[in-house]
Enzyme design. Structure first.
Site, PDB file in Angstrom:
ATOM      1  N   LYS A  78       0.863  -1.186   0.000  1.00 56.64           N
ATOM      2  CA  LYS A  78       0.000   0.000   0.000  1.00 56.64           C
ATOM      3  C   LYS A  78       0.891   1.225   0.000  1.00 56.64           C
ATOM      4  O   LYS A  78       1.988   1.191   0.546  1.00 56.64           O
ATOM      5  CB  LYS A  78      -0.875   0.022   1.263  1.00 56.64           C
ATOM      6  N   GLY A 181     -21.681   6.123   3.454  1.00 57.22           N
ATOM      7  CA  GLY A 181     -20.655   6.714   2.605  1.00 57.22           C
ATOM      8  C   GLY A 181     -20.925   6.444   1.137  1.00 57.22           C
ATOM      9  O   GLY A 181     -20.899   5.313   0.680  1.00 57.22           O
ATOM     10  N   GLY A 183     -19.397   7.022  -1.992  1.00 52.70           N
ATOM     11  CA  GLY A 183     -18.244   7.374  -2.819  1.00 52.70           C
ATOM     12  C   GLY A 183     -18.225   6.512  -4.066  1.00 52.70           C
ATOM     13  O   GLY A 183     -19.278   6.120  -4.571  1.00 52.70           O
ATOM     14  N   VAL A 185     -17.561   3.508  -4.441  1.00 54.43           N
ATOM     15  CA  VAL A 185     -18.167   2.173  -4.262  1.00 54.43           C
ATOM     16  C   VAL A 185     -19.639   2.300  -3.869  1.00 54.43           C
ATOM     17  O   VAL A 185     -20.506   1.606  -4.406  1.00 54.43           O
ATOM     18  CB  VAL A 185     -17.415   1.343  -3.197  1.00 54.43           C
TER      19      VAL A 185
HETATM   20  N1  PHE Z   1      -7.691   0.559  -3.293  1.00 52.07           N
HETATM   21  C1  PHE Z   1      -8.460  -0.579  -3.568  1.00 52.07           C
HETATM   22  C2  PHE Z   1      -8.229  -1.680  -2.549  1.00 52.07           C
HETATM   23  O1  PHE Z   1      -7.928  -1.386  -1.405  1.00 52.07           O
HETATM   24  C3  PHE Z   1      -8.400  -0.982  -4.993  1.00 52.07           C
HETATM   25  C4  PHE Z   1      -7.119  -1.288  -5.755  1.00 52.07           C
HETATM   26  C5  PHE Z   1      -5.988  -1.906  -5.228  1.00 52.07           C
HETATM   27  C6  PHE Z   1      -7.138  -1.065  -7.085  1.00 52.07           C
HETATM   28  C7  PHE Z   1      -4.940  -2.291  -6.020  1.00 52.07           C
HETATM   29  C8  PHE Z   1      -6.075  -1.451  -7.872  1.00 52.07           C
HETATM   30  C9  PHE Z   1      -4.986  -2.070  -7.355  1.00 52.07           C
HETATM   31  O2  PHE Z   1      -8.414  -2.856  -2.765  1.00 52.07           O
END
Ligand code: PHE
Length: 349
Positions: A78, A181, A183, A185
């Site tokens: 991340k 929320g 957003g 999603v």
């Molecule tokens: N941010 C999102 C998640 O937490 C989606 C994501 C992750 C999109 C990795 C593409 C690549 O899952």
């Protein structure tokens, strides 16, 4: 901060301080055991560097579990770009380009897509240097765009699994579902829920959003401070994490918690608190894997949309199995999901 780093079991952290803006760029690669470290880029302000790091580390581990539980060959990572609250918008593209260079320098060990605070348009800029490790660029730039609808599809299928477990029938028709929320999603999720004839309630903090869903769409609005105590079948946290905690759990009047936010539980013990209250919890990293799976499989692994969609739909089955494991082993569903994920990780060597 030292304690944080000791507790984290990951592989590598890249930390870059952007002097001009005061932004901190953190890339946390938790595990590459199943494949390249993959995870979204979160861009927001934090009270301090320690909380930004905490978020990055915890979210990176969540990504490892997310891919492992979905039996998907990618590792967990991340990125957090911790920006000052008054970041000059004119500085943003340069900051994103700098971040793209860091991704390029990692040579594929880290791959990313959007998360809270970043968009497909941002991915376009990051990919200028970070290509081919940046997913979800705008369709005009050859990307798959917003992953929100794919995440929403997975959450929808997960909510069906919840109903199947609770009532022996996956239908969402007539089920009262509170979406917290609206957003990237929440929006497509509400569409699917309405189509499935669910009774949808919503909560949000943005005036324009509230006006649209309450006045134009005629959906009942729940004040943010009333979300926890609102009676419903499923509470779907689709905003930021930490909303399920020792303060809110005693108030809950839902039968299940099943939404898209990452890190919904303030701490792992909250899963036991939910269980004690007989509230079924769909582990966040299992039910919200749709976006990451869609983007990564189609952009990085040559999958078709049909193949990606099938895999997202299988979240239904994965969740049913986790509910089963939890019941059999007499543990909470969060722990059960981690066990399933860890078994896959250890099988991989
Ligand atoms: N941010 C999102 C998640 O937490 C989606 C994501 C992750 C999109 C990795 C593409 C690549 O899952």
């Amino acid at each position: 901060m030292e304690e944080l780093l000791q507790q984290w079991n990951g592989e590598r952290i890249v930390l870059h301080f952007d002097r001009r803006t005061g932004a901190q760029i953190i890339i946390a690669i938790d595990s590459t055991r199943l494949g390249p470290g993959t995870g979204g880029t979160r861009m927001k302000s934090y009270p301090d560097l320690t909380s930004a790091l905490y978020d990055a580390l915890r979210l990176s581990t969540g990504m490892t579990y997310k891919f492992a539980a979905a039996d998907f060959p990618r590792g967990g990572a991340k990125a957090v770009i911790a920006i000052p609250p008054d970041l000059d918008p004119a500085e943003r593209p340069r900051l994103l380009r700098r971040y793209g260079e860091l991704i390029r320098d990692l040579g594929g060990r880290f791959q990313t897509g959007p998360d809270v605070g970043t968009s497909p348009a941002d991915m376009d800029i990051i990919s200028e240097a970070g290509d081919p490790y940046v997913f979800c660029r705008t369709p005009e730039r050859g990307g798959t765009g917003d992953p929100g609808p794919y995440t929403a599809l997975g959450v929808f299928c997960g909510q069906q699994a919840v109903c199947e477990r609770l009532d022996g029938n996956p239908s969402l028709a007539g089920k009262r579902i509170l979406v917290q929320g609206i957003g990237s999603v929440g929006r497509p999720l509400i569409e699917q829920l309405l189509e499935a004839k669910a009774e949808v309630l919503f909560s949000d903090v943005n005036e324009t959003v509230i006006k649209h869903y309450r006045d134009d769409m005629r959906l009942p609005f729940v004040q943010p401070d009333a979300v926890s105590k609102t009676e419903c079948d499923i509470l779907a946290p689709c905003a930021l994490g930490g909303t399920i905690n020792p303060e809110t759990i005693p108030l809950l009047r839902c039968r299940a918690v099943a939404g898209s936010a990452n890190n919904q539980l303030a701490t792992a013990e909250d899963a036991d608190r939910l269980r004690e209250r007989d509230i079924l919890y769909a582990p966040d990293f299992v039910i919200n894997a749709g976006g990451a799976i869609a983007a990564t499989s189609m952009e990085n692994m040559g999958w078709t949309l049909d193949a990606a969609t099938d895999r997202i739909r299988s979240i239904h089955q994965v969740l049913l199995e986790i509910f089963e494991v939890a019941a059999r082993q007499d543990i909470n569903t969060h722990t059960a999901a981690i066990r399933v994920a860890e078994r896959r990780l250890s099988e991989a060597g």
